[in-house]
Design an enzyme around this catalytic site. Structure first.
Site, PDB file in Angstrom:
ATOM      1  N   ASP A   1      -3.509   5.854   6.550  1.00  0.00           N
ATOM      2  CA  ASP A   1      -3.910   7.095   7.223  1.00  0.00           C
ATOM      3  C   ASP A   1      -4.775   6.723   8.428  1.00  0.00           C
ATOM      4  O   ASP A   1      -4.247   6.390   9.480  1.00  0.00           O
ATOM      5  CB  ASP A   1      -4.633   7.951   6.173  1.00  0.00           C
ATOM      6  CG  ASP A   1      -4.907   9.367   6.618  1.00  0.00           C
ATOM      7  OD1 ASP A   1      -3.955  10.069   6.977  1.00  0.00           O
ATOM      8  OD2 ASP A   1      -6.075   9.782   6.590  1.00  0.00           O
TER       9      ASP A   1
ATOM     10  N   GLU B   1       0.845  -1.204   0.000  1.00  0.00           N
ATOM     11  CA  GLU B   1       0.000   0.000   0.000  1.00  0.00           C
ATOM     12  C   GLU B   1       0.874   1.246   0.000  1.00  0.00           C
ATOM     13  O   GLU B   1       2.019   1.213   0.473  1.00  0.00           O
ATOM     14  CB  GLU B   1      -0.902  -0.069   1.251  1.00  0.00           C
ATOM     15  CG  GLU B   1      -1.757   1.132   1.544  1.00  0.00           C
ATOM     16  CD  GLU B   1      -2.845   1.406   0.508  1.00  0.00           C
ATOM     17  OE1 GLU B   1      -2.533   1.400  -0.690  1.00  0.00           O
ATOM     18  OE2 GLU B   1      -3.992   1.663   0.924  1.00  0.00           O
ATOM     19  N   ASP B   2       0.346   2.352  -0.541  1.00  0.00           N
ATOM     20  CA  ASP B   2       1.122   3.598  -0.533  1.00  0.00           C
ATOM     21  C   ASP B   2       1.147   4.236   0.848  1.00  0.00           C
ATOM     22  O   ASP B   2       2.200   4.600   1.355  1.00  0.00           O
ATOM     23  CB  ASP B   2       0.619   4.579  -1.607  1.00  0.00           C
ATOM     24  CG  ASP B   2      -0.882   4.857  -1.531  1.00  0.00           C
ATOM     25  OD1 ASP B   2      -1.582   4.247  -0.697  1.00  0.00           O
ATOM     26  OD2 ASP B   2      -1.364   5.689  -2.324  1.00  0.00           O
TER      27      ASP B   2
ATOM     28  N   ARG C   1       1.799  12.312  -9.384  1.00  0.00           N
ATOM     29  CA  ARG C   1       2.318  10.961  -9.111  1.00  0.00           C
ATOM     30  C   ARG C   1       3.749  10.764  -9.605  1.00  0.00           C
ATOM     31  O   ARG C   1       4.474   9.930  -9.103  1.00  0.00           O
ATOM     32  CB  ARG C   1       1.419   9.894  -9.756  1.00  0.00           C
ATOM     33  CG  ARG C   1       0.002   9.831  -9.183  1.00  0.00           C
ATOM     34  CD  ARG C   1      -0.702   8.557  -9.669  1.00  0.00           C
ATOM     35  NE  ARG C   1      -2.143   8.590  -9.475  1.00  0.00           N
ATOM     36  CZ  ARG C   1      -2.769   8.223  -8.357  1.00  0.00           C
ATOM     37  NH1 ARG C   1      -2.079   7.801  -7.314  1.00  0.00           N
ATOM     38  NH2 ARG C   1      -4.088   8.279  -8.273  1.00  0.00           N
TER      39      ARG C   1
ATOM     40  N   PHE D   1      -0.756  16.318   4.468  1.00  0.00           N
ATOM     41  CA  PHE D   1      -1.062  15.686   3.187  1.00  0.00           C
ATOM     42  C   PHE D   1       0.182  15.694   2.297  1.00  0.00           C
ATOM     43  O   PHE D   1       0.855  16.701   2.170  1.00  0.00           O
ATOM     44  CB  PHE D   1      -2.199  16.438   2.483  1.00  0.00           C
ATOM     45  CG  PHE D   1      -2.671  15.752   1.236  1.00  0.00           C
ATOM     46  CD1 PHE D   1      -3.557  14.684   1.301  1.00  0.00           C
ATOM     47  CD2 PHE D   1      -2.202  16.150  -0.004  1.00  0.00           C
ATOM     48  CE1 PHE D   1      -3.968  14.025   0.152  1.00  0.00           C
ATOM     49  CE2 PHE D   1      -2.620  15.500  -1.168  1.00  0.00           C
ATOM     50  CZ  PHE D   1      -3.502  14.443  -1.085  1.00  0.00           C
TER      51      PHE D   1
HETATM   52  P1  5GP Z   1      -7.220   5.363   5.182  1.00  0.00           P
HETATM   53  O1  5GP Z   1      -8.323   4.417   4.845  1.00  0.00           O
HETATM   54  O2  5GP Z   1      -6.019   4.697   5.842  1.00  0.00           O
HETATM   55  O3  5GP Z   1      -7.691   6.535   5.987  1.00  0.00           O
HETATM   56  O4  5GP Z   1      -6.767   6.044   3.834  1.00  0.00           O
HETATM   57  C1  5GP Z   1      -5.903   5.476   2.987  1.00  0.00           C
HETATM   58  C2  5GP Z   1      -5.958   6.117   1.623  1.00  0.00           C
HETATM   59  O5  5GP Z   1      -6.167   7.546   1.679  1.00  0.00           O
HETATM   60  C3  5GP Z   1      -4.615   5.948   0.974  1.00  0.00           C
HETATM   61  O6  5GP Z   1      -4.528   4.718   0.298  1.00  0.00           O
HETATM   62  C4  5GP Z   1      -4.548   7.148   0.060  1.00  0.00           C
HETATM   63  O7  5GP Z   1      -5.188   6.856  -1.156  1.00  0.00           O
HETATM   64  C5  5GP Z   1      -5.318   8.220   0.781  1.00  0.00           C
HETATM   65  N1  5GP Z   1      -4.432   9.130   1.553  1.00  0.00           N
HETATM   66  C6  5GP Z   1      -4.329   9.248   2.890  1.00  0.00           C
HETATM   67  N2  5GP Z   1      -3.429  10.180   3.250  1.00  0.00           N
HETATM   68  C7  5GP Z   1      -2.923  10.666   2.085  1.00  0.00           C
HETATM   69  C8  5GP Z   1      -1.918  11.659   1.786  1.00  0.00           C
HETATM   70  O8  5GP Z   1      -1.302  12.310   2.640  1.00  0.00           O
HETATM   71  N3  5GP Z   1      -1.662  11.865   0.467  1.00  0.00           N
HETATM   72  C9  5GP Z   1      -2.303  11.190  -0.533  1.00  0.00           C
HETATM   73  N4  5GP Z   1      -1.957  11.476  -1.776  1.00  0.00           N
HETATM   74  N5  5GP Z   1      -3.242  10.246  -0.289  1.00  0.00           N
HETATM   75  C10 5GP Z   1      -3.544   9.994   1.009  1.00  0.00           C
HETATM   76 MG    MG Z   2      -3.665   3.644  -1.261  1.00  0.00          MG
HETATM   77 MG    MG Z   3      -5.537   9.324  -3.974  1.00  0.00          MG
END
Ligand code: 5GP
Ligand code: MG
Ligand code: MG
Length: 179
Positions: free
Chosen positions: A106, A102-103, A168, A155
């Site tokens: 959050d 995963e990238d 990206r 962010f």
């Molecule tokens: P979660 O379900 O953990 O809250 O969110 C995960 C998803 O939110 C990540 O896979 C990503 O797509 C997006 N996301 C959360 N924080 C960031 C951030 O700082 N930058 C970007 N580009 N995407 C984020």
């Molecule tokens: Mg992601």
């Molecule tokens: Mg995104």
């Protein structure tokens, strides 16, 4: 510090490419050690993880496979709101040691949901490998075993991650400048 403008927002460099690669290498070495003799299946979550997955895999030196999935979001009819469905998973993961790539984690709700979905398909083991983790935002209990870097709550974009689908291709990771 270099600054870039993406659409209506300004971002500044926060993690340079060389440091990212160093951290990616380190997490790959951890996986090489833990997964020796297991032939893990890496499942990279598109789009955000495509660059991370490509770099990570080139440091993996044990037998392994990689495949790619997407998460489709739609508004659920329940009070829980947004539901994310795993699409494109054609592999039989039963009996496999699966590592989700995963990238960024959050709140953790996306990965929690994915663990639940994949868990029903009888993998031998299920692990999360993320490029980035925001410990200050984690809102659900989640065991993230492989973390390349922990970052503050801001962010970020670059190295595969987007702001409104832009940014990206930036080689470094950039943080939103608060105005
Ligand atoms: P979660 O379900 O953990 O809250 O969110 C995960 C998803 O939110 C990540 O896979 C990503 O797509 C997006 N996301 C959360 N924080 C960031 C951030 O700082 N930058 C970007 N580009 N995407 C984020
Ligand atoms: Mg992601
Ligand atoms: Mg995104």
């Amino acid at each position: 510090m270099s600054r870039v403008t993406i659409l209506d927002k300004t971002f500044e460099t926060s993690i340079p490419e060389a440091e990212i690669l160093e951290r990616v290498k380190r997490v790959a070495e951890q996986i090489n050690k833990d997964m020796a003799g297991k032939n893990p299946l890496f499942l990279a979550v598109l789009n955000g993880s495509f660059i991370f997955a490509a770099d990570l895999m080139r440091f993996i030196n044990i037998p392994s496979e990689i495949s790619f999935v997407k998460l489709a979001s739609y508004e659920g009819t329940t009070s829980t709101g947004e539901i994310k469905e795993v699409i494109g998973l054609n592999e039989d993961i039963s009996g496999r040691d699966v590592i989700i790539v995963e990238d960024i984690v959050d709140t953790g709700s996306t990965m929690k949901r994915m663990l639940e979905t994949l868990g029903t398909r009888n993998p031998r083991s299920l692990h999360i490998c993320t490029l980035l983790l925001k410990p200050g935002k984690l809102a659900v209990p989640l065991n993230v075993e492989y973390v390349a870097m922990e970052i503050p709550n801001d962010f970020i974009v670059g190295y595969g991650l987007d702001y409104d689908q832009q940014g990206r291709s930036l080689r470094d990771i950039y943080t939103l400048v608060q105005e």
